[in-house]
Design a protein around this motif. Structure first.
Motif, mmCIF file in Angstrom:
data_model
loop_
_atom_site.group_PDB
_atom_site.id
_atom_site.type_symbol
_atom_site.label_atom_id
_atom_site.label_comp_id
_atom_site.label_asym_id
_atom_site.label_seq_id
_atom_site.Cartn_x
_atom_site.Cartn_y
_atom_site.Cartn_z
ATOM 1 N N TYR A 12 -52.230 75.026 38.767
ATOM 2 C CA TYR A 12 -53.008 73.790 38.724
ATOM 3 C C TYR A 12 -53.670 73.459 40.062
ATOM 4 O O TYR A 12 -54.379 72.461 40.174
ATOM 5 N N LEU A 13 -53.443 74.265 41.070
ATOM 6 C CA LEU A 13 -54.064 74.033 42.375
ATOM 7 C C LEU A 13 -55.546 74.374 42.297
ATOM 8 O O LEU A 13 -55.924 75.445 41.821
ATOM 9 N N ARG A 14 -56.381 73.469 42.762
ATOM 10 C CA ARG A 14 -57.825 73.675 42.732
ATOM 11 C C ARG A 14 -58.448 73.193 44.040
ATOM 12 O O ARG A 14 -58.084 72.127 44.558
ATOM 13 N N GLU A 15 -59.393 73.955 44.552
ATOM 14 C CA GLU A 15 -60.086 73.563 45.774
ATOM 15 C C GLU A 15 -60.837 72.253 45.560
ATOM 16 O O GLU A 15 -61.459 72.036 44.523
ATOM 17 N N GLY A 16 -60.761 71.357 46.537
ATOM 18 C CA GLY A 16 -61.436 70.074 46.462
ATOM 19 C C GLY A 16 -60.573 68.949 45.931
ATOM 20 O O GLY A 16 -60.892 67.776 46.137
ATOM 21 N N HIS A 17 -59.477 69.278 45.230
ATOM 22 C CA HIS A 17 -58.610 68.239 44.680
ATOM 23 C C HIS A 17 -57.776 67.584 45.779
ATOM 24 O O HIS A 17 -57.440 68.205 46.786
ATOM 25 N N THR A 18 -57.437 66.322 45.545
ATOM 26 C CA THR A 18 -56.511 65.610 46.421
ATOM 27 C C THR A 18 -55.104 65.769 45.869
ATOM 28 O O THR A 18 -54.878 65.591 44.669
ATOM 29 N N VAL A 19 -54.174 66.124 46.734
ATOM 30 C CA VAL A 19 -52.781 66.293 46.319
ATOM 31 C C VAL A 19 -51.890 65.408 47.182
ATOM 32 O O VAL A 19 -52.242 65.045 48.309
ATOM 33 N N CYS A 20 -50.742 65.054 46.626
ATOM 34 C CA CYS A 20 -49.754 64.246 47.338
ATOM 35 C C CYS A 20 -48.529 65.112 47.620
ATOM 36 O O CYS A 20 -48.032 65.798 46.719
ATOM 37 N N VAL A 21 -48.052 65.065 48.843
ATOM 38 C CA VAL A 21 -46.857 65.822 49.217
ATOM 39 C C VAL A 21 -45.846 64.845 49.800
ATOM 40 O O VAL A 21 -46.122 64.158 50.781
ATOM 41 N N GLU A 22 -44.682 64.789 49.175
ATOM 42 C CA GLU A 22 -43.661 63.825 49.576
ATOM 43 C C GLU A 22 -42.698 64.435 50.585
ATOM 44 O O GLU A 22 -42.269 65.581 50.441
ATOM 45 N N CYS A 23 -42.369 63.657 51.591
ATOM 46 C CA CYS A 23 -41.367 64.048 52.584
ATOM 47 C C CYS A 23 -40.102 63.250 52.302
ATOM 48 O O CYS A 23 -40.111 62.020 52.383
ATOM 49 N N GLN A 24 -39.032 63.940 51.940
ATOM 50 C CA GLN A 24 -37.773 63.280 51.618
ATOM 51 C C GLN A 24 -36.619 64.175 52.047
ATOM 52 O O GLN A 24 -36.808 65.341 52.391
ATOM 53 N N ASP A 25 -35.415 63.625 52.039
ATOM 54 C CA ASP A 25 -34.234 64.430 52.352
ATOM 55 C C ASP A 25 -34.153 65.631 51.415
ATOM 56 O O ASP A 25 -34.502 65.514 50.242
ATOM 57 N N PRO A 26 -33.686 66.803 51.896
ATOM 58 C CA PRO A 26 -33.223 67.093 53.257
ATOM 59 C C PRO A 26 -34.314 67.615 54.189
ATOM 60 O O PRO A 26 -34.032 67.999 55.313
ATOM 61 N N ALA A 27 -35.575 67.634 53.718
ATOM 62 C CA ALA A 27 -36.662 68.111 54.580
ATOM 63 C C ALA A 27 -37.014 67.103 55.668
ATOM 64 O O ALA A 27 -37.654 67.447 56.657
ATOM 65 N N LEU A 28 -36.592 65.847 55.502
ATOM 66 C CA LEU A 28 -36.875 64.789 56.476
ATOM 67 C C LEU A 28 -35.944 64.959 57.671
ATOM 68 O O LEU A 28 -34.743 64.743 57.576
ATOM 69 N N HIS A 29 -36.499 65.372 58.798
ATOM 70 C CA HIS A 29 -35.681 65.736 59.948
ATOM 71 C C HIS A 29 -35.340 64.530 60.811
ATOM 72 O O HIS A 29 -36.156 63.641 61.025
ATOM 73 N N SER A 30 -34.119 64.516 61.310
ATOM 74 C CA SER A 30 -33.677 63.481 62.254
ATOM 75 C C SER A 30 -33.671 64.083 63.658
ATOM 76 O O SER A 30 -33.399 65.268 63.829
ATOM 77 N N PRO A 31 -33.910 63.293 64.718
ATOM 78 C CA PRO A 31 -34.272 61.868 64.661
ATOM 79 C C PRO A 31 -35.774 61.636 64.583
ATOM 80 O O PRO A 31 -36.237 60.504 64.644
ATOM 81 N N SER A 32 -36.558 62.716 64.456
ATOM 82 C CA SER A 32 -38.016 62.582 64.492
ATOM 83 C C SER A 32 -38.576 61.886 63.264
ATOM 84 O O SER A 32 -39.663 61.317 63.307
ATOM 85 N N ARG A 33 -37.846 61.961 62.129
ATOM 86 C CA ARG A 33 -38.238 61.280 60.898
ATOM 87 C C ARG A 33 -39.554 61.797 60.323
ATOM 88 O O ARG A 33 -40.366 61.037 59.813
ATOM 89 N N TYR A 34 -39.799 63.091 60.423
ATOM 90 C CA TYR A 34 -40.974 63.673 59.785
ATOM 91 C C TYR A 34 -40.598 65.012 59.165
ATOM 92 O O TYR A 34 -39.533 65.565 59.439
ATOM 93 N N CYS A 35 -41.472 65.543 58.320
ATOM 94 C CA CYS A 35 -41.281 66.851 57.710
ATOM 95 C C CYS A 35 -42.160 67.868 58.428
ATOM 96 O O CYS A 35 -43.319 67.574 58.765
ATOM 97 N N TYR A 36 -41.626 69.049 58.651
ATOM 98 C CA TYR A 36 -42.410 70.104 59.268
ATOM 99 C C TYR A 36 -43.619 70.436 58.396
ATOM 100 O O TYR A 36 -43.516 70.557 57.179
ATOM 101 N N GLY A 37 -44.769 70.574 59.045
ATOM 102 C CA GLY A 37 -45.983 70.937 58.329
ATOM 103 C C GLY A 37 -46.752 69.772 57.759
ATOM 104 O O GLY A 37 -47.733 69.979 57.033
ATOM 105 N N ASP A 38 -46.350 68.517 58.081
ATOM 106 C CA ASP A 38 -47.055 67.374 57.489
ATOM 107 C C ASP A 38 -48.361 67.040 58.204
ATOM 108 O O ASP A 38 -49.084 66.135 57.804
ATOM 109 N N GLY A 39 -48.686 67.769 59.263
ATOM 110 C CA GLY A 39 -49.964 67.573 59.946
ATOM 111 C C GLY A 39 -49.987 66.450 60.947
ATOM 112 O O GLY A 39 -51.059 66.076 61.441
#
Length: 230
Positions: free
Chosen positions: A160-187
């Motif tokens: 279902y991935l298509r060029e030009g589409h908007t996608v949502c990517v959720e950052c949640q445990d356990p990918a949510l790193h402490s203490p920085s509180r972000y996910c790797y690769g989130d830009g």
């Protein structure tokens, strides 16, 4: 091939008589001497156990790691040939060789379908470790053809991935790193309209680029365009 030095005359395993051989080729041509199996038993290849996995070939990008094994005994007399001696697997390291953390704009995002998020939240709620995450919207800019050739049930979402589409990517445990509180690769920290890289988990041929649009508290994209950081 044929070895004239191993030629003899006598009985063959099938009971016929005539010229017979004791070279390795006789097993294919069916003209071995009757005592070939005892005089020249089949010796298969023997290899060692796998080594430990190496580190990633390069830091701060989607690459590979390697493990190897070596030959202990070569096959002889028609023994089974040796198996592969090297294996590679996908790999990402988030630290440079100097021990510093990779820049967020350089780290490829590892993503999977948002359907896995429900199981994550159940586990986090059960052990009391659930923390508030966030959502990042991206615009897909480039997608490799490998995304469209995902035949396993766990990779079907990639179609279902298509060029030009908007996608949502959720950052949640356990990918949510402490203490920085972000996910790797989130830009985080990337420049406006900067092309960032992503890689789908479960299919190394499915990857591409996207541009970060904005960060939100929660995601609101359709389910087929909703993903998770790994």
């Amino acid at each position: 091939g044929r070895d004239p030095a191993c030629r003899s005359a006598g009985r063959r395993p099938d009971g016929s008589t005539g010229p017979c051989y004791c070279d390795q080729a006789c097993a294919r041509t069916l003209d071995c001497c009757h005592d070939y199996a005892q005089a020249c038993p089949v010796i298969p290849c023997v290899v060692s156990q796998w080594s430990a996995w190496s580190g990633c070939a390069e830091p701060c990008k989607t690459t590979y790691r390697v493990r190897t094994r070596h030959i202990i005994q070569e096959p002889r007399n028609g023994g089974e040939t040796c198996p592969v001696l090297e294996e590679r697997a996908g790999c990402v390291e988030y630290w440079t060789r100097q021990g510093t953390e990779c820049q967020q704009s350089l780290i490829p995002a590892l993503i999977t379908t948002g359907g896995f998020g429900k199981a994550r939240k159940k586990r986090a709620a059960a052990d009391g470790s659930e923390r508030a995450g966030y959502c990042v919207e991206f615009q897909l800019m480039a997608i490799t053809p490998g995304c469209l050739h995902s035949h396993h049930s766990y990779t079907r979402w990639m179609r279902y991935l298509r060029e030009g589409h908007t996608v949502c990517v959720e950052c949640q445990d356990p990918a949510l790193h402490s203490p920085s509180r972000y996910c790797y690769g989130d830009g985080t920290g990337s420049q406006k309209n900067q092309l960032l890289h992503w890689q789908a988990v479960g299919n190394h041929r499915c990857k591409g680029t996207w541009r970060r649009i904005r960060q939100l508290d929660t995601c609101s994209c359709p389910s087929v365009h909703s993903f998770l950081f790994i």
